[in-house]
Design a protein around this motif. Structure first.
Motif, PDB file in Angstrom:
ATOM      1  N   TRP A  75      -0.294  11.829  13.394  1.00 48.80           N
ATOM      2  CA  TRP A  75       0.383  12.238  12.160  1.00 48.80           C
ATOM      3  C   TRP A  75      -0.469  13.341  11.556  1.00 48.80           C
ATOM      4  CZ3 TRP A  75       2.482  13.313   7.668  1.00 48.80           C
ATOM      5  CH2 TRP A  75       3.774  12.856   7.382  1.00 48.80           C
ATOM      6  N   VAL A  76       0.022  14.563  11.566  1.00 47.58           N
ATOM      7  CA  VAL A  76      -0.750  15.715  11.097  1.00 47.58           C
ATOM      8  C   VAL A  76       0.126  16.584  10.206  1.00 47.58           C
ATOM      9  CG1 VAL A  76      -0.260  16.994  13.203  1.00 47.58           C
ATOM     10  CG2 VAL A  76      -2.197  17.670  11.826  1.00 47.58           C
ATOM     11  N   ALA A  77      -0.462  17.101   9.132  1.00 40.79           N
ATOM     12  CA  ALA A  77       0.282  17.916   8.173  1.00 40.79           C
ATOM     13  C   ALA A  77      -0.660  18.926   7.525  1.00 40.79           C
ATOM     14  CB  ALA A  77       0.905  17.024   7.102  1.00 40.79           C
ATOM     15  N   TRP A  78      -0.069  19.861   6.809  1.00 40.53           N
ATOM     16  CA  TRP A  78      -0.864  20.820   6.032  1.00 40.53           C
ATOM     17  C   TRP A  78      -0.203  20.995   4.677  1.00 40.53           C
ATOM     18  CZ3 TRP A  78       0.817  25.466   4.028  1.00 40.53           C
ATOM     19  CH2 TRP A  78       2.046  25.940   4.480  1.00 40.53           C
ATOM     20  N   THR A  79      -0.996  21.440   3.724  1.00 44.93           N
ATOM     21  CA  THR A  79      -0.470  21.702   2.389  1.00 44.93           C
ATOM     22  C   THR A  79      -1.307  22.762   1.700  1.00 44.93           C
ATOM     23  OG1 THR A  79       0.216  20.725   0.287  1.00 44.93           O
ATOM     24  CG2 THR A  79      -1.805  19.866   1.266  1.00 44.93           C
ATOM     25  N   ASP A  80      -0.676  23.419   0.730  1.00 47.41           N
ATOM     26  CA  ASP A  80      -1.387  24.394  -0.092  1.00 47.41           C
ATOM     27  C   ASP A  80      -1.258  24.050  -1.575  1.00 47.41           C
ATOM     28  OD1 ASP A  80       1.311  25.031  -0.332  1.00 47.41           O
ATOM     29  OD2 ASP A  80       0.980  27.205  -0.281  1.00 47.41           O
ATOM     30  N   THR A  81      -0.798  22.812  -1.884  1.00 45.31           N
ATOM     31  CA  THR A  81      -0.665  22.390  -3.278  1.00 45.31           C
ATOM     32  C   THR A  81      -1.036  20.922  -3.440  1.00 45.31           C
ATOM     33  OG1 THR A  81       1.636  21.646  -3.072  1.00 45.31           O
ATOM     34  CG2 THR A  81       1.281  23.974  -3.653  1.00 45.31           C
ATOM     35  N   ARG A  82      -1.353  20.556  -4.677  1.00 46.98           N
ATOM     36  CA  ARG A  82      -1.604  19.137  -4.988  1.00 46.98           C
ATOM     37  C   ARG A  82      -0.326  18.327  -4.809  1.00 46.98           C
ATOM     38  NH1 ARG A  82      -5.905  17.969  -8.983  1.00 46.98           N
ATOM     39  NH2 ARG A  82      -4.372  16.575  -9.908  1.00 46.98           N
ATOM     40  N   GLU A  83       0.813  18.894  -5.186  1.00 42.17           N
ATOM     41  CA  GLU A  83       2.092  18.209  -5.012  1.00 42.17           C
ATOM     42  C   GLU A  83       2.378  17.974  -3.535  1.00 42.17           C
ATOM     43  OE1 GLU A  83       1.680  21.042  -6.804  1.00 42.17           O
ATOM     44  OE2 GLU A  83       1.859  20.234  -8.829  1.00 42.17           O
ATOM     45  N   GLY A  84       1.965  18.934  -2.714  1.00 42.02           N
ATOM     46  CA  GLY A  84       2.130  18.788  -1.271  1.00 42.02           C
ATOM     47  C   GLY A  84       1.335  17.615  -0.731  1.00 42.02           C
ATOM     48  N   VAL A  85       0.140  17.394  -1.282  1.00 41.83           N
ATOM     49  CA  VAL A  85      -0.665  16.223  -0.911  1.00 41.83           C
ATOM     50  C   VAL A  85       0.139  14.958  -1.178  1.00 41.83           C
ATOM     51  CG1 VAL A  85      -2.686  14.835  -1.569  1.00 41.83           C
ATOM     52  CG2 VAL A  85      -2.928  17.307  -1.223  1.00 41.83           C
ATOM     53  N   ASP A  86       0.710  14.870  -2.370  1.00 41.97           N
ATOM     54  CA  ASP A  86       1.487  13.680  -2.742  1.00 41.97           C
ATOM     55  C   ASP A  86       2.673  13.492  -1.799  1.00 41.97           C
ATOM     56  OD1 ASP A  86      -0.327  13.482  -4.844  1.00 41.97           O
ATOM     57  OD2 ASP A  86       1.039  14.388  -6.297  1.00 41.97           O
ATOM     58  N   ASP A  87       3.368  14.581  -1.482  1.00 42.78           N
ATOM     59  CA  ASP A  87       4.516  14.505  -0.578  1.00 42.78           C
ATOM     60  C   ASP A  87       4.101  14.041   0.816  1.00 42.78           C
ATOM     61  OD1 ASP A  87       6.119  15.410  -2.656  1.00 42.78           O
ATOM     62  OD2 ASP A  87       6.200  17.482  -1.908  1.00 42.78           O
ATOM     63  N   ILE A  88       2.985  14.556   1.302  1.00 41.68           N
ATOM     64  CA  ILE A  88       2.481  14.149   2.621  1.00 41.68           C
ATOM     65  C   ILE A  88       2.201  12.653   2.644  1.00 41.68           C
ATOM     66  CG2 ILE A  88       0.472  14.287   4.161  1.00 41.68           C
ATOM     67  CD1 ILE A  88       0.381  17.320   3.439  1.00 41.68           C
ATOM     68  N   LEU A  89       1.545  12.157   1.607  1.00 45.48           N
ATOM     69  CA  LEU A  89       1.198  10.733   1.579  1.00 45.48           C
ATOM     70  C   LEU A  89       2.439   9.850   1.498  1.00 45.48           C
ATOM     71  CD1 LEU A  89      -1.988  10.954  -0.629  1.00 45.48           C
ATOM     72  CD2 LEU A  89      -1.882  10.362   1.799  1.00 45.48           C
ATOM     73  N   VAL A  90       3.425  10.260   0.715  1.00 41.65           N
ATOM     74  CA  VAL A  90       4.682   9.488   0.652  1.00 41.65           C
ATOM     75  C   VAL A  90       5.329   9.472   2.034  1.00 41.65           C
ATOM     76  CG1 VAL A  90       7.043   9.494  -0.253  1.00 41.65           C
ATOM     77  CG2 VAL A  90       5.104   9.806  -1.809  1.00 41.65           C
ATOM     78  N   PHE A  92       3.946   9.978   4.974  1.00 44.19           N
ATOM     79  CA  PHE A  92       3.092   9.249   5.916  1.00 44.19           C
ATOM     80  C   PHE A  92       3.317   7.748   5.796  1.00 44.19           C
ATOM     81  CE2 PHE A  92      -1.026   7.096   6.734  1.00 44.19           C
ATOM     82  CZ  PHE A  92      -1.128   7.379   8.091  1.00 44.19           C
ATOM     83  N   PHE A  93       3.302   7.233   4.578  1.00 45.24           N
ATOM     84  CA  PHE A  93       3.464   5.786   4.410  1.00 45.24           C
ATOM     85  C   PHE A  93       4.897   5.338   4.667  1.00 45.24           C
ATOM     86  CE2 PHE A  93      -0.750   5.985   2.638  1.00 45.24           C
ATOM     87  CZ  PHE A  93      -1.303   4.817   3.165  1.00 45.24           C
ATOM     88  N   THR A  94       5.854   6.178   4.399  1.00 47.82           N
ATOM     89  CA  THR A  94       7.244   5.840   4.700  1.00 47.82           C
ATOM     90  C   THR A  94       7.445   5.761   6.209  1.00 47.82           C
ATOM     91  OG1 THR A  94       8.006   6.924   2.684  1.00 47.82           O
ATOM     92  CG2 THR A  94       9.642   6.574   4.408  1.00 47.82           C
ATOM     93  N   ASP A  95       6.813   6.673   6.925  1.00 48.31           N
ATOM     94  CA  ASP A  95       6.973   6.764   8.374  1.00 48.31           C
ATOM     95  C   ASP A  95       6.142   5.739   9.150  1.00 48.31           C
ATOM     96  OD1 ASP A  95       8.066   8.107  10.688  1.00 48.31           O
ATOM     97  OD2 ASP A  95       6.084   8.964  11.013  1.00 48.31           O
ATOM     98  N   THR A  96       5.006   5.320   8.605  1.00 47.78           N
ATOM     99  CA  THR A  96       4.090   4.480   9.386  1.00 47.78           C
ATOM    100  C   THR A  96       4.088   3.014   9.003  1.00 47.78           C
ATOM    101  OG1 THR A  96       2.199   4.946   7.930  1.00 47.78           O
ATOM    102  CG2 THR A  96       2.530   6.414   9.820  1.00 47.78           C
ATOM    103  N   LEU A  97       4.835   2.626   7.984  1.00 44.25           N
ATOM    104  CA  LEU A  97       4.840   1.210   7.600  1.00 44.25           C
ATOM    105  C   LEU A  97       5.664   0.383   8.560  1.00 44.25           C
ATOM    106  CD1 LEU A  97       5.088   1.394   3.730  1.00 44.25           C
ATOM    107  CD2 LEU A  97       3.114   0.795   5.104  1.00 44.25           C
TER     108      LEU A  97
END
Length: 97
Positions: A75-90, A92-97
């Protein structure tokens, strides 16, 4: 690393800690293009994140590396914003639970 990129990485580290995980900044000798933040979570879940300055995108070599890691099931991602961090984590947890 610029201050704005550091702020995004700091936000990533804070949010990961709130989710009972921890991060490591990984550097590679003689190897470019690798995601530099590894986020470890309970139950053997690993998230790799490349943080960029606002408005900056990954270089072609970085995109190629991310594609290769995804092809191996990482599971790999990139972001250039703080909001992007939040989106990645949502995601990630939606996909891996």
């Amino acid at each position: 690393m610029g201050r704005k990129e550091a702020a995004i990485e700091s936000h990533l580290c804070e949010q990961v800690a709130l989710l009972h995980g921890f991060t490591r900044k990984v550097t590679y000798q003689a190897r470019k293009g690798r995601p530099d933040r590894w986020c470890f979570f309970p139950r053997s879940r690993l998230l790799l994140v490349e943080c960029k300055r606002p408005g900056e995108e990954p270089e072609p070599l970085q995109l190629q590396e991310m594609k290769m890691l995804r092809s191996l099931g990482q599971w790999v991602a990139w972001t250039d914003t703080r909001e992007g961090v939040d989106d990645i984590l949502v995601s990630f947890f939606t996909d891996t639970l």
